[in-house]
Design an enzyme around this catalytic site. Structure first.
Site, PDB file in Angstrom:
ATOM      1  CG  HIS A 123      14.986  20.063  13.110  1.00  0.00           C
ATOM      2  ND1 HIS A 123      15.822  19.326  14.409  1.00  0.00           N
ATOM      3  CD2 HIS A 123      14.766  20.613  13.825  1.00  0.00           C
ATOM      4  CE1 HIS A 123      14.877  19.558  15.270  1.00  0.00           C
ATOM      5  NE2 HIS A 123      14.096  20.265  14.781  1.00  0.00           N
ATOM      6  CG  HIS A 173      21.590  22.511  16.378  1.00  0.00           C
ATOM      7  ND1 HIS A 173      22.569  22.183  17.025  1.00  0.00           N
ATOM      8  CD2 HIS A 173      20.632  22.746  16.049  1.00  0.00           C
ATOM      9  CE1 HIS A 173      22.011  21.008  16.787  1.00  0.00           C
ATOM     10  NE2 HIS A 173      19.866  21.446  16.647  1.00  0.00           N
TER      11      HIS A 173
END
Length: 205
Positions: A123, A173
């Protein structure tokens, strides 16, 4: 300066990758994830889940298609080609890097489920590659924006940063994943921007 910035971003990615592989940054990575968990609130969860969607291909590709219509109107056909080539290149590089480093996702509470490896953040790479390139093309096409390009890049940068933060907030993440994605994504953006500038000059001739 173009070469210098590209080299800096690639070196930065290498340094982040080395820190990640060595485990020297792992404790801080963990602490940052936990700190985001501690500030979660229902309304903030909704905000972050919305922000993170702007880095996913299912939303990014339609944005690119809509923007391609604008590019077509301005007869920037080469820019349309570059935009999608950049996206394909970025997705390929991200997939290969994830497979190479094979880093597992954070073992903490996730607000969404992710199945593939963690480093670098896809992303974050998507956001750092595509949105600055779109901003650059808008600046090139619209004189009013060209006079305010610093402001345009600052707003774009803030949006990209928030997408990266959202990935840590929702627990999928580490900060090194996000920083690594930003570094390699910005390097790819700069390369594609330079190619577009060269093609624009050729087209004008």
């Amino acid at each position: 300066m173009f070469r210098v910035y590209v080299i800096i971003f690639f070196l930065l990615f290498g340094a982040i990758a080395a820190l990640m592989v060595s485990g020297m940054f792992q404790e801080l990575d963990n602490q940052i994830i936990l700190s985001f968990e501690n500030i979660r609130l229902p309304f903030l969860n909704d905000v972050m889940l919305t922000l993170t969607d702007f880095g996913i291909s299912a939303l990014l590709v339609p944005i690119m298609l809509i923007f391609s219509v604008v590019l077509f109107m301005y007869k920037r056909y080469h820019s349309i080609m570059l935009l999608f080539l950049l996206y394909i290149a970025e997705k390929t590089v991200n997939h290969e890097l994830k497979g190479l480093f094979a880093r597992e996702r954070p073992a903490f509470d996730h607000l969404v489920n992710e199945t593939y490896y963690s480093f670098p953040s896809g992303h974050s790479m998507n956001a750092a590659t595509i949105y600055p390139f779109i901003a650059y093309l808008f600046i090139e096409m619209i004189p009013w924006l060209k006079k305010r390009q610093k402001a345009v890049y600052m707003v774009t940068g803030c949006c990209v940063l928030m997408i990266g933060i959202s990935r840590m907030y929702i627990g999928v993440h580490y900060v090194t994943d996000v920083a690594g994605g930003f570094a390699i994504g910005l390097a790819l953006f700069l390369i594609c921007k330079k190619i577009d500038e060269k093609l624009s000059v050729i087209r004008q001739k």
